[in-house]
Each structure stands twice: as structure tokens, then as C-alpha cells.
Design a protein around this motif. Structure first.
Motif, PDB file in Angstrom:
ATOM      1  N   ALA A 115      -2.942   5.591   8.110  1.00 27.85           N
ATOM      2  CA  ALA A 115      -3.221   4.323   7.517  1.00 27.85           C
ATOM      3  C   ALA A 115      -3.826   4.579   5.836  1.00 27.85           C
ATOM      4  O   ALA A 115      -4.757   5.572   5.601  1.00 27.85           O
ATOM      5  CB  ALA A 115      -4.344   3.554   8.101  1.00 27.85           C
ATOM      6  N   VAL A 116      -3.033   4.035   5.157  1.00 30.03           N
ATOM      7  CA  VAL A 116      -3.182   4.325   3.757  1.00 30.03           C
ATOM      8  C   VAL A 116      -3.273   3.105   2.902  1.00 30.03           C
ATOM      9  O   VAL A 116      -2.816   1.970   3.471  1.00 30.03           O
ATOM     10  CB  VAL A 116      -2.219   5.435   2.908  1.00 30.03           C
ATOM     11  CG1 VAL A 116      -2.345   6.821   3.380  1.00 30.03           C
ATOM     12  CG2 VAL A 116      -1.093   4.869   3.000  1.00 30.03           C
ATOM     13  N   VAL A 117      -3.750   2.888   1.738  1.00 30.52           N
ATOM     14  CA  VAL A 117      -3.769   1.667   0.970  1.00 30.52           C
ATOM     15  C   VAL A 117      -2.800   1.707  -0.181  1.00 30.52           C
ATOM     16  O   VAL A 117      -2.893   2.741  -1.020  1.00 30.52           O
ATOM     17  CB  VAL A 117      -5.077   1.462   0.443  1.00 30.52           C
ATOM     18  CG1 VAL A 117      -5.194  -0.179  -0.170  1.00 30.52           C
ATOM     19  CG2 VAL A 117      -6.191   1.441   1.636  1.00 30.52           C
ATOM     20  N   PRO A 118      -1.770   0.900  -0.313  1.00 30.65           N
ATOM     21  CA  PRO A 118      -0.830   0.763  -1.357  1.00 30.65           C
ATOM     22  C   PRO A 118      -1.367   0.481  -2.691  1.00 30.65           C
ATOM     23  O   PRO A 118      -2.413  -0.328  -2.802  1.00 30.65           O
ATOM     24  CB  PRO A 118       0.217  -0.463  -0.893  1.00 30.65           C
ATOM     25  CG  PRO A 118      -0.466  -0.964  -0.053  1.00 30.65           C
ATOM     26  CD  PRO A 118      -1.750  -0.233   0.647  1.00 30.65           C
ATOM     27  N   GLY A 119      -0.769   1.017  -3.842  1.00 36.68           N
ATOM     28  CA  GLY A 119      -1.128   0.937  -5.123  1.00 36.68           C
ATOM     29  C   GLY A 119      -1.228  -0.461  -5.518  1.00 36.68           C
ATOM     30  O   GLY A 119      -1.800  -0.954  -6.489  1.00 36.68           O
ATOM     31  N   GLU A 120      -0.534  -1.397  -4.938  1.00 32.53           N
ATOM     32  CA  GLU A 120      -0.507  -2.927  -5.535  1.00 32.53           C
ATOM     33  C   GLU A 120      -1.930  -3.623  -5.377  1.00 32.53           C
ATOM     34  O   GLU A 120      -2.210  -4.446  -5.944  1.00 32.53           O
ATOM     35  CB  GLU A 120       0.631  -3.618  -4.369  1.00 32.53           C
ATOM     36  CG  GLU A 120       2.051  -3.394  -4.656  1.00 32.53           C
ATOM     37  CD  GLU A 120       2.653  -2.216  -4.098  1.00 32.53           C
ATOM     38  OE1 GLU A 120       3.846  -1.954  -4.338  1.00 32.53           O
ATOM     39  OE2 GLU A 120       1.967  -1.278  -3.689  1.00 32.53           O
ATOM     40  N   ALA A 121      -2.457  -3.021  -4.107  1.00 38.54           N
ATOM     41  CA  ALA A 121      -3.883  -3.745  -4.093  1.00 38.54           C
ATOM     42  C   ALA A 121      -4.885  -3.236  -5.339  1.00 38.54           C
ATOM     43  O   ALA A 121      -5.951  -4.039  -5.447  1.00 38.54           O
ATOM     44  CB  ALA A 121      -4.646  -2.973  -2.601  1.00 38.54           C
ATOM     45  N   PHE A 122      -4.597  -2.310  -6.051  1.00 39.07           N
ATOM     46  CA  PHE A 122      -5.440  -1.916  -7.291  1.00 39.07           C
ATOM     47  C   PHE A 122      -4.605  -2.167  -8.458  1.00 39.07           C
ATOM     48  O   PHE A 122      -5.062  -1.338  -9.581  1.00 39.07           O
ATOM     49  CB  PHE A 122      -5.592  -0.197  -6.922  1.00 39.07           C
ATOM     50  CG  PHE A 122      -6.250   0.063  -5.687  1.00 39.07           C
ATOM     51  CD1 PHE A 122      -7.406  -0.537  -5.302  1.00 39.07           C
ATOM     52  CD2 PHE A 122      -5.395   0.568  -4.791  1.00 39.07           C
ATOM     53  CE1 PHE A 122      -7.920   0.137  -4.025  1.00 39.07           C
ATOM     54  CE2 PHE A 122      -5.801   0.929  -3.436  1.00 39.07           C
ATOM     55  CZ  PHE A 122      -7.167   0.557  -2.944  1.00 39.07           C
ATOM     56  N   GLY A 123      -3.736  -3.097  -8.416  1.00 42.65           N
ATOM     57  CA  GLY A 123      -3.124  -3.384  -9.775  1.00 42.65           C
ATOM     58  C   GLY A 123      -1.925  -2.393 -10.417  1.00 42.65           C
ATOM     59  O   GLY A 123      -1.404  -2.680 -11.377  1.00 42.65           O
ATOM     60  N   THR A 124      -1.759  -1.364  -9.445  1.00 36.13           N
ATOM     61  CA  THR A 124      -0.590  -0.242 -10.028  1.00 36.13           C
ATOM     62  C   THR A 124       0.132  -0.078  -8.918  1.00 36.13           C
ATOM     63  O   THR A 124      -0.029   1.032  -8.109  1.00 36.13           O
ATOM     64  CB  THR A 124      -1.218   0.945 -10.436  1.00 36.13           C
ATOM     65  OG1 THR A 124      -2.211   1.457  -9.512  1.00 36.13           O
ATOM     66  CG2 THR A 124      -2.106   0.680 -11.862  1.00 36.13           C
ATOM     67  N   PRO A 125       1.476  -0.737  -8.794  1.00 36.23           N
ATOM     68  CA  PRO A 125       2.510  -0.319  -7.632  1.00 36.23           C
ATOM     69  C   PRO A 125       2.780   1.151  -7.829  1.00 36.23           C
ATOM     70  O   PRO A 125       2.929   1.595  -9.100  1.00 36.23           O
ATOM     71  CB  PRO A 125       3.590  -1.601  -7.831  1.00 36.23           C
ATOM     72  CG  PRO A 125       2.975  -2.292  -8.645  1.00 36.23           C
ATOM     73  CD  PRO A 125       1.723  -1.803  -9.360  1.00 36.23           C
ATOM     74  N   GLY A 126       3.183   1.649  -6.847  1.00 36.02           N
ATOM     75  CA  GLY A 126       3.887   3.233  -6.813  1.00 36.02           C
ATOM     76  C   GLY A 126       3.029   4.172  -6.565  1.00 36.02           C
ATOM     77  O   GLY A 126       3.362   5.422  -6.849  1.00 36.02           O
TER      78      GLY A 126
END
Length: 417
Positions: free
Chosen positions: A378-389
């Protein structure tokens, strides 16, 4: 069909007021992505799946014994069974004043302290006290998921200022100035950073603080990770480096990360007395006092020595070096070395659009789902932090789990065509 079983409208905030079940203000709030990932990982583990979670920013250490014993003693005191001042126990306020002077050199008085139910409430109440509808907040990105939601709840507008791995995830004064408008009121500043682990050097902290003071901006600085720095990095407090900013600066902090006390829910606000009084008034109606037993535990934490913190920091530093070196072995992953907190924030743009285990992810959200399904990590995608990718991974988990989890990523992502 009954009201209870009626389907939710596709866009509940667009419904007429008489039909709207959820207010626009609350309906616009997104669920905490980090907590959602952590909950999903724990649910899968409870179902017997060997999931390894890198999602939650939570030390894997127990709270030190002397802190737990102080809480147990407080449980036996009848005075602790009653309401206490909404703004915090006097003993804890005094401990926070002394700890702040000891650790950062910032001098405050007890009437400049508000004890809150964790750092999240501190952030929310600080923004609620400072912001009016239409105000803008400069928000360096990648940002912690709670910041934009707390800003929006105050009726204000978050204005992301994006930094990437090329700058070490550090925003410059020129980038902040380019985003400033006549409506800008507050700069959010967080060093060491969640989610990137970036730490601003003292000269850049001072430069940003002087720029904010020059333009009459407020600064909300989040110092929750102040003790978690590595490799000689330090995290100086902005109002100490820029004293002329002190009357327009609010500091947020707490015991959660430093003392492995995430579940105890004790944070605080430091700031000008009028701002702290306004936030205290809000808290008096929202939650009243923080649980007295938790406050007693926090007194023990802040008045004790930092030896337990040093032990945890040593373990985090070891894990930091391990996870960075292992992630850098994966083709298509670029992982800057963090200098603080307990997160890495690797770029996975090189993996998007490529086939992995018979599937193709076109976003970091899809890649995180693929990783959970295929590798049970389980990891958290960058979209949650305002920076996709990008992906955020916490290394605040046991060494064996860390090596096994990243090893699974190496085996899965090494298949990318």
C-alpha cells in the motif's frame, strides 16, 4: 423508495437547498487519502492478506514507558475526570513554552499557546482564525492532504506553488512572488516536509520569511517534524530567524511524530495572543478541552529528555537510507534523498503508460492500485498531495517489512516493458 435507501445525487452540492442532504461546505471535503490507504491496508491484513503498508505517517514504536506511566497516574486523579480550561492545562502550556525555548529558541508566553486535539485541529483552527472568504493561501506543493481542505473550510482559496524533484521539492521566493496577488494573506510553510521529507536550509527559510514580512503576509509554519532530520540537516524556526515576522506568524506543532504519540491527539498553536484567543474561543464551542489524560502524557513527554527520540531517529535514518537505495534500483523510478520526517516521495513518471504484470497504469492513482493488487503493498499516489506522477511512502515501519515491501516493488515494477 425510502429516503434512507434513495441513491445519492451525482452532484449533491448542485441540488436545490430543499433537496440537498449534505452542505456544500462539507460535501466538498475529500476523504484523507493517507488514512484511506492505511484503512484499506489494515482491512486487507485483517482478512488474511500479507499486505505491507507504506501509507500512514505513523511511527511503529510504542509511546515511551515514562509517558504511558504519567497517563496512568493521571487516570487515578479525580481532577482529571472533569472539564478543564478549553485552551489547555496550565502545566502543559508551561511545558510547551519551555520546550519551545529549548528546542527552537522561540520565546512565547502561556497566553500565546492553545492546546489542540492533534496537529490537524491546530491547522484547521489557525486557518479559521486568520482567513475570510476570498482570501488566498500560498501552498507549496507537494502538500499534506489536510492543508487545502482546512483552507477551503475557512472559505479561502489554496494557491499551489509546485516544486519538483529537480529543486529537491523546495519552492523559491521568486516562485512564491509569482503566485502572490492582492488577495494573498497567508503562506503555509512546512519544513521538514510531509510528504517529501524536504528540509529548507536556514538561509532559504530566512529569505522566505523576510519576503513574507516585506509584503505583510501571515505565515503558518508547521514544525511537527522538527526533531526528525538527518545527515546534518537542521530545521530552524522561521520566526526565530526573522523576528520581525513573529507578530504575523502562527506555529503548529505537537507530540505525535516526535514521541510516537499519534493516537494521543495532542497538538498546539503558538502565535500572537489575539489569534490564539480567537482560536481558543472556536475550540471552546467545537471540542472544549483536549482529554486530560492525554495532556498529562504530553507534559511528561515535553519535560523529559530526548533520548527516546534519538533512538527513533537513528532507526528512521537507517530505514531512510535503505528505502532510497532500494527504490533507486527500480528502472523508471527517481527517488531524491529526503533530509527529514519519515517519507520518501519518488517520481514514478517513468513507469506510467508501460505494461506491468499485464496491466498499464496511466496515472499514479492507477499505479498505486496496481501495486496493491499485484504486490500487496500500500502506497499513496501523488494526486493526494497535489502532484500527480509520484508516490509517497512512509518508512516509519519495521526494517523487515520495509525490505520485504520494497523488494516486492522491485520484483513487480522491474517487469515494466
Amino acid at each position: 423508495m425510502t429516503a434512507a435507501s434513495a441513491p445519492e445525487p451525482a452532484h449533491p452540492t448542485d441540488q436545490p437547498a430543499t433537496e440537498r442532504r449534505i452542505s456544500r461546505r462539507v460535501g466538498a471535503i475529500a476523504e484523507s487519502a493517507t488514512l484511506a490507504v492505511d484503512a484499506k491496508a489494515k482491512a486487507l491484513k485483517a482478512a488474511g492478506k500479507p499486505v505491507i503498508g507504506f501509507g500512514a505517517g505513523e511511527p511503529d514504536f510504542p509511546t515511551p514507558d515514562y509517558i504511558v506511566e504519567a497517563a496512568a497516574a493521571a487516570c487515578r486523579q479525580p481532577a482529571m475526570h472533569r472539564y478543564t480550561p478549553a485552551g489547555g492545562l496550565p502545566a502543559l502550556k508551561d511545558a510547551i513554552v519551555a520546550k519551545t525555548a529549548r528546542d527552537s529558541g522561540l520565546q512565547v508566553a502561556a497566553n500565546q499557546v492553545l492546546v489542540t486535539n492533534g496537529g490537524k485541529q491546530a491547522v484547521y483552527e489557525a486557518f479559521a482564525a486568520l482567513l475570510d472568504p476570498g482570501d488566498e493561501v500560498l501552498l507549496p506543493a507537494p502538500y499534506w492532504t489536510t492543508y487545502p481542505e482546512a483552507i477551503a473550510l475557512a472559505g479561502a482559496v489554496p494557491v499551489p506553488v509546485v516544486a519538483d524533484e529537480q529543486s529537491g521539492y523546495l519552492v523559491s521566493v521568486s516562485e512564491l512572488e509569482a503566485a502572490r496577488t492582492p488577495r494573498t494573506k497567508v503562506l503555509l510553510f512546512c519544513s521538514p516536509s510531509n510528504p517529501t521529507g524536504a528540509v529548507y536550509p536556514a538561509e532559504q527559510v530566512e529569505e522566505i520569511g523576510r519576503w513574507a514580512a516585506e509584503h505583510g503576509l501571515w505565515v503558518l509554519t508547521d514544525e511537527i517534524y522538527e526533531h526528525l532530520t538527518y545527515g546534518g540537516a537542521t530545521a530552524p524556526s522561521m520566526p526565530v530567524l526573522v523576528p520581525e515576522l513573529a507578530d504575523r506568524c502562527v506555529v503548529v506543532n505537537g507530540v505525535a511524530k516526535t514521541y510516537a504519540m499519534t493516537g494521543w491527539r495532542v497538538g498546539w498553536i503558538l502565535g500572537p495572543a489575539d489569534v490564539v484567543k480567537a482560536a481558543t474561543n472556536l475550540q471552546s464551542h467545537a471540542t472544549s478541552n483536549v482529554a486530560n489524560v492525554s495532556q498529562a502524557a504530553a507534559v511528561a513527554a515535553l519535560t523529559g529528555d530526548l533520548s527516546a527520540v534519538a533512538t527513533m531517529r537513528q532507526a528512521f535514518d537507517r530505514r531512510r537510507q535503505t528505502i532510497v537505495s532500494m527504490l533507486r534500483e527500480i528502472p523508471g523510478v527517481a527517488c531524491p534523498e529526503p533530509q527529514g520526517a519519515f517519507y520518501v516521495y519518488p517520481s514514478v513518471k517513468g513507469l506510467l503508460g508501460r505494461e506491468i504484470a499485464g496491466r498499464t497504469a496511466h496515472s499514479s492513482v492507477e499505479l498505486a492500485e496496481l501495486i496493491l493488487d499485484e504486490a500487496e503493498v500500500a502506497v499513496v499516489p501523488g494526486e493526494a498531495f497535489g502532484t500527480p506522477g509520484y508516490l509517497r511512502m512512509s518508512y516509519a515501519l519495521g526494517d523487515d517489512d520495509l525490505v520485504e515491501g520494497v523488494g516486492r516493488l522491485q520484483r513487480l515494477l522491474g517487469q515494466a516493458d
